[in-house]
Design a protein around this motif. Structure first.
Motif, PDB file in Angstrom:
ATOM      1  N   ARG A 107      48.200  54.276  28.071  1.00  0.00           N
ATOM      2  CA  ARG A 107      47.801  53.889  26.719  1.00  0.00           C
ATOM      3  C   ARG A 107      47.463  52.397  26.692  1.00  0.00           C
ATOM      4  O   ARG A 107      46.462  51.985  26.102  1.00  0.00           O
ATOM      5  N   CYS A 111      43.880  50.982  25.548  1.00  0.00           N
ATOM      6  CA  CYS A 111      43.904  50.425  24.187  1.00  0.00           C
ATOM      7  C   CYS A 111      42.765  49.422  23.980  1.00  0.00           C
ATOM      8  O   CYS A 111      42.438  48.636  24.864  1.00  0.00           O
ATOM      9  N   CYS A 113      42.850  47.249  21.358  1.00  0.00           N
ATOM     10  CA  CYS A 113      43.343  46.136  20.528  1.00  0.00           C
ATOM     11  C   CYS A 113      44.449  45.316  21.172  1.00  0.00           C
ATOM     12  O   CYS A 113      44.894  44.334  20.600  1.00  0.00           O
ATOM     13  N   CYS A 120      50.895  48.002  22.860  1.00  0.00           N
ATOM     14  CA  CYS A 120      49.855  48.416  21.907  1.00  0.00           C
ATOM     15  C   CYS A 120      50.364  48.223  20.479  1.00  0.00           C
ATOM     16  O   CYS A 120      51.482  48.651  20.159  1.00  0.00           O
ATOM     17  N   CYS A 128      45.801  50.713  12.579  1.00  0.00           N
ATOM     18  CA  CYS A 128      44.807  50.371  13.597  1.00  0.00           C
ATOM     19  C   CYS A 128      43.473  50.989  13.174  1.00  0.00           C
ATOM     20  O   CYS A 128      43.418  52.173  12.817  1.00  0.00           O
TER      21      CYS A 128
HETATM   22  S1  SF4 Z   1      46.504  50.109  19.001  1.00  0.00           S
HETATM   23 FE1  SF4 Z   1      44.761  51.336  18.304  1.00  0.00          FE
HETATM   24  S2  SF4 Z   1      43.358  51.391  20.056  1.00  0.00           S
HETATM   25 FE2  SF4 Z   1      45.344  50.713  20.797  1.00  0.00          FE
HETATM   26  S3  SF4 Z   1      46.320  52.564  21.551  1.00  0.00           S
HETATM   27 FE3  SF4 Z   1      46.987  52.229  19.444  1.00  0.00          FE
HETATM   28  S4  SF4 Z   1      45.571  53.410  18.187  1.00  0.00           S
HETATM   29 FE4  SF4 Z   1      44.656  53.177  20.199  1.00  0.00          FE
END
Ligand code: SF4
Length: 616
Positions: A107, A111, A113, A120, A128
């Protein structure tokens, strides 16, 4: 089925979903065995050397059955870089028949972001932009159209405004193949990937690639260590008073536990310290620490919590000890078969494979599937006359014979080898200490202008730069650790190495951990087999991994020199695969020249016997 029971014959050879016009010799046999095993619900544990094309074999055999039964092929690898071969092969199969493939990495790595060093954001908040159900569903459908690498999937999801990790998970329910890391099935913390996909395990075929690393990965996933520095830092930053008292008590006892030689610690010793100070068990203290953290980090408090959680998690399957040499407490999981066997038992069947799965019976035992697997060895598909394996007897890495004189002799031998092959040489050492000592001797004798030296914790960019130097100079000597990344993670393609030298017989140094492992394995398989599993075969695996760096393609030609007197013994010779035959050389320079420069009749370029420093 017993490990050596003959497989049911399968007359069709290549064809089916096999994505190449024909199969190589050896590959055809592997394909027949894999097809037969999957059809008959038998596990196949295969030592399949480099160049065999094992990814194509395993995916073909597995898909031919699972596509008929609406099942799933789970292709597991130990490193993200190995996903590429699986996805490329899946694309070839896709051209034969459309298949839905998901490439799943962690993950954190998918990710869109996450900031460097952080977890994350969605783990602590649902806020998000990419968490949009409709966009995730649409992206999941698109992922199923064509096999994409994880990075390509990430780009597609970014454009679609959908979280790549959740889109990949959503796509799993409809996929034919998922390529992912071991920890999606063999981890104490991550949930099973099959559950997430809503698939039935007995319709899944599991392929474990580079499986020689699976037992160690499971051991490491369930083990934990704690340093004094992390404990001190955690005790200073924790706010909860009772928890702080417990950590301070642990700190006071830490120096007592870590004093003197390595020693085993009972689970109760630490439990008593913690309970006496705060009335909580280690597990409860871990939860208290975790709940005090505002957001998930990888700081000292989280490390201490992880250690306390692991301390009692696996009962007598873990071995707890203090190591004064590093100033750390360790809780090491010792019985990987307990974690692996239940997973394999639920699968329709599994193909467990690697180029260094030798002997396959040992890996079947360590994974707890020795009595329900067919174990097979396949010969290298490369022309054996392209590989010149020699052993040298006048040096050794035996501890009691180490010293300046031995390091000088090793340095002279390496220079002699470099001089004779007139190409790049990679020398692999059992430790950085020995590497450093031999390097010093080589610099003293020659100035060392052609030396490339691996350092502990080297960055990838530095390793890449060294590879560029190897290609450019063509007469370099690379000195590397046999357990480091040059011995396994780096691909020396295009015959960039003329010779690989394994310096010493790389037995792991004796420790209370290896003794404990021998004790546990002796109880299951007898003392002799346990010794081989803990000492001999891991050393063989290191030698084979290092030796495999030299020949990566069918036209590569190289020498492999094993430098230790012990390679001449029958016990060590007999531990290697049948097709890894070597000659004990009495004149290494002549034997190397005869292979690399047959036109010179085993002499140097000027028609005379070469000396060590010449041409270096
Ligand atoms: S922060 Fe957003 S992009 Fe990152 S793993 Fe979580 S849901 Fe997905």
């Amino acid at each position: 089925m017993e490990a050596h029971e003959p497989l049911i014959g399968c007359p069709d050879g290549a064809g089916g979903l096999f994505p190449f016009a024909s199969a190589r010799e050896g590959q055809r046999q592997f394909l027949e065995d894999a097809r037969s095993c999957v059809r008959n619900r038998v596990n196949l544990v295969a030592h399949a050397p480099t160049g065999m094309g094992k990814t194509a074999v395993a995916l073909t055999a597995a898909l031919e059955t699972t596509l008929q039964e609406e099942g799933l092929v789970i292709f597991m690898t130990s490193r993200q870089s190995q996903h590429n071969a699986a996805i490329e092969t899946a694309r070839r199969i896709w051209r034969v028949q459309k298949i839905a493939v998901v490439d799943l990495i962690s993950r954190e790595d998918m990710c869109l972001c996450r900031r460097k060093g952080e977890v994350c954001p969605c783990l602590s908040s649902d806020d998000c932009y990419f968490l949009d159900e409709k966009r995730i569903s649409d992206a999941a459908m698109r992922l199923l159209d064509y096999p994409l690498h994880a990075t390509e999937a990430q780009r597609m999801c970014l454009r679609a405004g959908a979280c790549p990790w959740r889109s990949a998970l959503r796509a799993l329910a409809e996929s034919d193949v998922v390529v992912c890391d071991y920890n999606h099935l063999f981890s104490p913390t991550d949930g099973s990937i099959i559950d997430r996909a809503g698939r039935e395990m007995d319709r899944c075929v599991l392929i474990v690639d580079e499986a020689h690393g699976l037992p160690t990965r499971m051991v490491e996933a369930c083990s934990s260590s704690l340093s004094r520095a992390a404990l001190l830092s955690a005790s200073r930053s924790i706010k909860d008073r009772a928890a702080r008292r417990a950590l301070q008590a642990m700190l006071r006892q830490f120096d007592v536990l870590c004093f003197g030689p390595q020693r085993e610690i009972s689970a109760e010793e630490l439990e008593t310290i913690v309970t006496d100070e705060c009335g909580l068990s280690c597990q409860e203290l871990a939860e208290l620490i975790s709940s005090s953290l505002k957001k998930k980090t990888r700081g000292p408090l989280e490390k201490v919590a992880m250690f306390l959680r692991a301390w009692n998690a696996n009962g007598s399957s873990s071995f707890r000890y203090a190591d004064p040499s590093t100033g750390e407490l360790h809780c090491r999981f010792m019985e990987p078969w307990l974690m692996a066997a239940p997973v394999f038992e639920k699968m329709r069947s599994s193909i467990v494979m690697s180029g260094t799965l030798h002997p396959p019976e040992m890996f079947a035992d360590l994974l707890g599937i020795g009595d329900m697997s067919a174990c097979r060895r396949y010969r290298s598909p490369f022309d054996p006359s392209n590989r010149n394996i020699l052993a040298v007897k006048d040096v050794t890495s035996r501890y009691e014979q180490r010293g300046k004189e031995m390091y000088t002799r090793m340095a002279l031998r390496l220079m002699e080898i470099s001089d004779a092959v007139e190409g790049n040489v990679a020398a692999f050492f059992p430790s950085y200490e020995m590497l450093g000592s031999v390097e010093a001797e080589m610099r003293r004798l020659t100035g060392g202008s052609r030396l490339l030296v691996e350092r502990r914790g080297m960055a990838r960019s530095e390793r890449d730069a060294m590879l560029v130097s190897l290609r450019r100079d063509e007469r370099s000597v690379l000195l590397a650790n046999i357990s480091g990344s040059f011995a396994e993670g780096v691909d020396f393609h295009d015959n960039v190495l003329s010779a690989v030298v394994v310096v010493g017989w790389p037995l792991s140094p004796p420790s209370i951990v290896t003794e404990e492992m021998v004790r546990r394995l002796s109880a299951r398989y007898g003392h002799e087999r346990a010794q081989c599993y803990v000492r001999t075969y891991p050393a063989v695996a290191k030698v084979l991994q290092a030796a495999g760096r030299a020949i990566r393609g069918e036209n590569d030609r190289a020498s492999i020199v094993l430098m230790d007197e012990r390679y001449a013994s029958m016990a060590v010779r007999g531990a290697f695969p049948e097709d890894f035959c070597y000659k004990v050389s009495e004149d290494i320079a002549s034997d190397l020249r005869a292979f690399h420069h047959p036109e010179s009749g085993g002499k140097g370029p000027d028609g005379k016997e070469g000396d060590a420093e010449k041409g270096y």
